[in-house]
Design a protein around this motif. Structure first.
Motif, PDB file in Angstrom:
ATOM      1  N   LYS A 122       1.336  23.080 -11.565  1.00  0.00           N
ATOM      2  CA  LYS A 122      -0.457  22.521 -10.693  1.00  0.00           C
ATOM      3  C   LYS A 122      -0.516  23.210  -9.308  1.00  0.00           C
ATOM      4  N   LEU A 123       0.143  23.747  -8.675  1.00  0.00           N
ATOM      5  CA  LEU A 123      -0.074  24.404  -7.644  1.00  0.00           C
ATOM      6  C   LEU A 123      -0.966  25.435  -8.173  1.00  0.00           C
ATOM      7  N   ASP A 128      -3.854  21.946  -4.096  1.00  0.00           N
ATOM      8  CA  ASP A 128      -3.510  20.552  -3.599  1.00  0.00           C
ATOM      9  C   ASP A 128      -5.041  20.107  -2.541  1.00  0.00           C
ATOM     10  N   LYS A 129      -5.596  19.227  -3.169  1.00  0.00           N
ATOM     11  CA  LYS A 129      -7.047  18.970  -2.982  1.00  0.00           C
ATOM     12  C   LYS A 129      -6.070  18.193  -1.258  1.00  0.00           C
ATOM     13  N   LYS A 130      -4.973  17.469  -1.278  1.00  0.00           N
ATOM     14  CA  LYS A 130      -5.315  16.312   0.117  1.00  0.00           C
ATOM     15  C   LYS A 130      -4.419  17.449   0.866  1.00  0.00           C
ATOM     16  N   ARG A 131      -4.135  18.710   1.080  1.00  0.00           N
ATOM     17  CA  ARG A 131      -3.594  19.941   1.980  1.00  0.00           C
ATOM     18  C   ARG A 131      -4.768  20.615   1.702  1.00  0.00           C
ATOM     19  N   GLY A 132      -5.535  20.754   1.216  1.00  0.00           N
ATOM     20  CA  GLY A 132      -6.692  21.575   1.105  1.00  0.00           C
ATOM     21  C   GLY A 132      -6.227  22.973   0.605  1.00  0.00           C
ATOM     22  N   VAL A 133      -5.074  23.231  -0.390  1.00  0.00           N
ATOM     23  CA  VAL A 133      -4.421  24.336  -1.301  1.00  0.00           C
ATOM     24  C   VAL A 133      -5.935  24.614  -2.428  1.00  0.00           C
ATOM     25  N   GLY A 135      -5.965  26.160  -5.887  1.00  0.00           N
ATOM     26  CA  GLY A 135      -4.973  27.192  -6.961  1.00  0.00           C
ATOM     27  C   GLY A 135      -5.317  28.855  -6.894  1.00  0.00           C
ATOM     28  N   CYS A 136      -4.517  29.300  -7.238  1.00  0.00           N
ATOM     29  CA  CYS A 136      -4.318  30.615  -7.357  1.00  0.00           C
ATOM     30  C   CYS A 136      -4.895  31.575  -8.104  1.00  0.00           C
ATOM     31  N   ALA A 137      -4.718  31.024  -9.288  1.00  0.00           N
ATOM     32  CA  ALA A 137      -5.577  30.901 -10.465  1.00  0.00           C
ATOM     33  C   ALA A 137      -7.448  31.335 -10.800  1.00  0.00           C
ATOM     34  N   GLY A 138      -7.860  30.325  -9.299  1.00  0.00           N
ATOM     35  CA  GLY A 138      -9.108  31.163  -9.497  1.00  0.00           C
ATOM     36  C   GLY A 138     -10.267  31.722  -9.032  1.00  0.00           C
ATOM     37  N   CYS A 139      -8.825  32.972  -8.695  1.00  0.00           N
ATOM     38  CA  CYS A 139      -8.955  33.938  -8.194  1.00  0.00           C
ATOM     39  C   CYS A 139      -8.447  35.198  -8.699  1.00  0.00           C
ATOM     40  N   ASP A 209       6.829  25.433  -1.188  1.00  0.00           N
ATOM     41  CA  ASP A 209       5.624  26.219  -1.885  1.00  0.00           C
ATOM     42  C   ASP A 209       5.390  27.282  -2.241  1.00  0.00           C
ATOM     43  N   ILE A 210       5.959  28.044  -1.194  1.00  0.00           N
ATOM     44  CA  ILE A 210       6.079  29.938  -1.507  1.00  0.00           C
ATOM     45  C   ILE A 210       6.964  29.908  -2.277  1.00  0.00           C
ATOM     46  N   LYS A 211       8.382  29.856  -2.392  1.00  0.00           N
ATOM     47  CA  LYS A 211       9.228  30.261  -2.964  1.00  0.00           C
ATOM     48  C   LYS A 211       9.187  29.811  -4.685  1.00  0.00           C
ATOM     49  N   ILE A 212       8.432  28.240  -5.060  1.00  0.00           N
ATOM     50  CA  ILE A 212       8.464  28.391  -6.137  1.00  0.00           C
ATOM     51  C   ILE A 212       7.263  28.550  -6.878  1.00  0.00           C
ATOM     52  N   LEU A 213       6.322  28.464  -5.751  1.00  0.00           N
ATOM     53  CA  LEU A 213       4.745  30.525  -6.265  1.00  0.00           C
ATOM     54  C   LEU A 213       5.104  31.115  -6.542  1.00  0.00           C
ATOM     55  N   SER A 214       6.004  31.700  -6.476  1.00  0.00           N
ATOM     56  CA  SER A 214       6.664  33.374  -6.231  1.00  0.00           C
ATOM     57  C   SER A 214       7.365  33.476  -7.122  1.00  0.00           C
TER      58      SER A 214
END
Length: 221
Positions: A122-123, A128-133, A135-139, A209-214
């Motif tokens: 999901k991230l 995450d709109k609430k935190r202004g993050v 998504g990676c997939a856009g780029c 975030d970094i751990k699970i995204l990686s």
């Protein structure tokens, strides 16, 4: 889908804000010789690294590899080992190396972490709109294939350790942490003194975030 479209539009804006990388016409055979002497120990002869903190390069887009090599050469991206290895190489040599690795068979993917895959997905896709993050997939593409035109790297299947390290370095730069220069990465910006997309996004990521995204990215293919 709406979140992905927003992220993609911001990615397009970041492309238009910076010049498209032009790679000199390269000689892959000449690049192979340089790789044998300078690069293979860390990145593998065909671009598959056995060192998890060093990136796989096989099949990576040529613009991205060339830009990174040039940034190391100019000191815009700092890494003592890389700068030492390419100290005697000129721009044509860098293009030859980038061209050689870009023509190799793309690397595979890892297993990832099933326990956090849904949360990380999901991230990755929507942010995450609430935190202004954003998504990676856009780029970097929903399947992690990157954007060759914009010199955005393929990240799907990359080593989780390497992805995590780079995100932390972008975060340190984005937050302006008081750490050594070689612990920050600023070369996502068009020029020094600005903050690029990666710094802005990474500054809002937690250690979790970094751990699970990686881990998630390492399994995307």
């Amino acid at each position: 889908m709406k979140k992905l479209l927003v992220a993609t539009s911001l990615c397009v804006a970041s492309i238009s804000a910076s010049a498209v990388i032009t790679v000199p016409k390269y000689d892959a055979a000449a690049g192979q010789k340089i790789v044998e002497e300078n690069c293979a120990a860390c990145h593998g002869m065909t671009g598959t690294s056995v060192v998890p903190t060093q990136p796989n390069l096989g099949g990576q887009n040529v613009r991205y590899i060339f830009k990174q090599l040039r940034d190391f050469k100019t000191g815009y991206r700092i890494n003592g080992i890389m700068q030492g290895q390419i100290a005697t190489l000129n721009e044509q040599d860098l293009a030859n190396v980038a061209g050689y690795y870009s023509e190799q068979k793309p690397w595979g993917a890892f297993a990832g972490n099933p326990a956090t895959a849904e949360e990380a997905g999901k991230l990755f896709l929507g942010g995450d709109k609430k935190r202004g993050v954003i998504g990676c997939a856009g780029c970097h593409d929903p399947k992690g294939a990157g954007n060759a035109y914009a010199a955005f790297p393929r990240i799907g299947g990359q080593h989780a350790e390497y992805i995590g390290l780079q995100l932390k370095m972008f975060r340190a730069a984005g937050r302006e942490d008081d750490v050594a220069k070689d612990q920050k990465r600023i070369n996502d910006a068009a020029k020094e003194g600005e903050k690029g997309m990666m710094q802005v996004v990474a500054a809002r990521l937690s250690d979790r975030d970094i751990k699970i995204l990686s881990q998630f990215v390492s399994a995307v293919h």
